[in-house]
Design an enzyme around this catalytic site. Structure first.
Site, PDB file in Angstrom:
ATOM      1  N   LYS A   1       0.922  -1.261   0.162  1.00 13.17           N
ATOM      2  CA  LYS A   1       0.084   0.039   0.030  1.00 13.17           C
ATOM      3  C   LYS A   1       1.011   1.182   0.014  1.00 13.17           C
ATOM      4  CE  LYS A   1      -4.059  -1.621   0.106  1.00 13.17           C
ATOM      5  NZ  LYS A   1      -5.276  -1.622  -1.033  1.00 13.17           N
TER       6      LYS A   1
ATOM      7  N   GLU B   1      -9.585   5.616   3.111  1.00 15.63           N
ATOM      8  CA  GLU B   1     -10.369   4.557   3.928  1.00 15.63           C
ATOM      9  C   GLU B   1      -9.373   3.379   3.893  1.00 15.63           C
ATOM     10  OE1 GLU B   1      -9.044   2.968   0.271  1.00 15.63           O
ATOM     11  OE2 GLU B   1      -9.918   4.922   0.696  1.00 15.63           O
TER      12      GLU B   1
ATOM     13  N   SER C   1       1.614  -9.946  -0.817  1.00 17.18           N
ATOM     14  CA  SER C   1       1.315  -8.461  -0.619  1.00 17.18           C
ATOM     15  C   SER C   1       1.657  -7.773   0.704  1.00 17.18           C
ATOM     16  CB  SER C   1      -0.114  -8.155  -1.129  1.00 17.18           C
ATOM     17  OG  SER C   1      -1.104  -8.960  -0.153  1.00 17.18           O
TER      18      SER C   1
END
Length: 398
Positions: free
Chosen positions: A88, A110, A380
């Site tokens: 991210k 969010e 991830s």
């Protein structure tokens, strides 16, 4: 206006937003196009990706897992080793630098699993921006460590009590805030969804995963992988790694959705896997596949993994699925928890529960492949944030 790409991916995508947001979207697209062609922006981004994020992230050959499964050779793209513990940060940093170009001082974000919230809070601290993160109260309860991290980094975490109190509802609240404060606020959207140009911007900032992985596979394995596997919630980590191989027709692309308690149970987040609920619709500013009930309302979803617990999927994934360039399957909560433990035991790596869905597909698929074939898995994120959930789910059975 110069556009960076068409507004749609086939029939998917678009800009289904209130009129008050159109100037902000136009400005964002204009600044992104300008930034991509600005050597100073690219130099600052690349420098921070190396010195702050810690890129390139390594490629790890999973020798013991490969031996255990007895089929294909398995490589892991280690996004869990990026700063903040997940992919991210790549997109959060890129968008935050765009915020500076637009002379805005405040970001809203969010988060479901909390990793995008942590990444947003991190880049806000780095660049001196005000940061407000919206998070469903259900996700706050199951991602307590990440909530504390966001607060430590100076962000305000606002609980969302509406709807299912998960990611969908957090996005709703973030968009409401953005509409109200659009002049001085940027919505730092964390996944490859939302109105144009967000799916393209997120894909471009996450494409570093695919570029690195492609180069690393050629260097370490001497060849491209036969199969690339990634988990898919909104789809940012998957679209990032897929982008490095999408033009290579010999490389199979597999996205793994959240099967929850099983498709038949109805308690899942498999947008492509449930023909009774998945229909094309509009959600959060984009046209894509959405889980809907018999009345066309957004269906409730379930996953042990907060980051995959979302009713829709990014529009580019919808196009890749329709054109059969990528294929999508699902893993249940039980399969993901088992894969979580397997990777811990065989490789000494604690994966995020999101990533564990991709590992679950590897465990199914690798034994059916030859030993001279290769699977690349995008790991991830790391699993620190999920330990409370795993303790609760596995209990004395661990």
């Amino acid at each position: 206006m110069t556009t960076l790409l068409p507004h749609k991916f086939g029939p998917y995508g678009g800009q289904f937003v209130p009129e008050t947001l159109m100037p902000a979207l136009i400005e964002l697209e204009r600044e992104f196009v300008s930034a991509r062609n600005d050597p100073a922006f690219n130099a600052e981004f690349d420098k921070l990706m190396a010195s702050f994020v810690g890129r390139p992230t390594p490629l790890t050959y999973a020798r013991r897992l490969s031996e255990k499964l007895g089929g294909a050779q398995i490589y892991l793209k280690r996004e869990d080793l990026a700063h903040t513990g997940a992919h991210k940060i790549n997109n959060a940093l890129g968008q935050a630098l765009l915020v500076k170009r637009m002379s805005k001082k405040r970001i809203v974000a969010e988060t479901g699993a909390g990793q995008h919230g942590v990444a947003s809070a991190t880049v806000a601290a780095l660049l001196g921006l005000e940061c407000v993160v919206y998070m469903g109260s259900v996700d706050i309860a199951r991602q307590e460590p990440n909530v504390f991290r966001m607060k430590l980094l100076g962000a305000e975490v606002r609980p969302v009590e509406s709807g299912t109190k998960t990611l969908k509802d957090a996005i709703n609240e973030a968009i409401r805030d953005w509409v109200t404060n659009v002049r001085d606020t940027h919505y730092l959207l964390g996944s490859a969804l939302g109105p144009h140009p967000y799916p393209t911007i997120v894909r471009e900032f996450q494409s570093v995963i695919g570029r690195e992985a492609r180069e690393q596979m050629l260097m370490d394995a001497g060849r491209l992988p036969d199969t690339v596997i990634a988990c898919v919630g909104g789809g940012s980590n998957a679209i990032g790694v897929f982008s490095g191989f999408v033009k290579d027709e010999s490389v199979e692309l597999i996205g793994v959705e959240a099967g929850g308690s099983g498709i038949i149970s109805g308690k899942h987040a498999a947008r492509f896997g449930d023909a009774t609920k998945a229909r094309v619709g509009v959600i959060h500013g984009t046209r894509t596949y959405v889980l809907q009930d018999e009345n066309g309302q957004i269906a409730e979803t379930h996953s042990v993994s907060a980051g995959l617990d979302y009713a829709a999927v990014g529009p580019e994934h919808a196009m890749l699925r329709d054109t059969e360039r990528a294929f999508y399957t699902s893993a249940t909560d039980e399969e993901a928890l088992s894969a979580f433990q397997t990777l811990c035991h065989t490789e000494g790596i604690i994966p995020a529960l999101e990533s564990s869905h991709a590992v679950a597909e590897v465990i199914k698929r690798a034994p059916t492949m030859r030993k001279d074939q290769v699977i690349l898995v995008n790991l991830s994120g790391r699993g620190d944030k999920d330990l409370n959930t795993v303790i609760k789910e596995l209990g004395q059975n661990l």
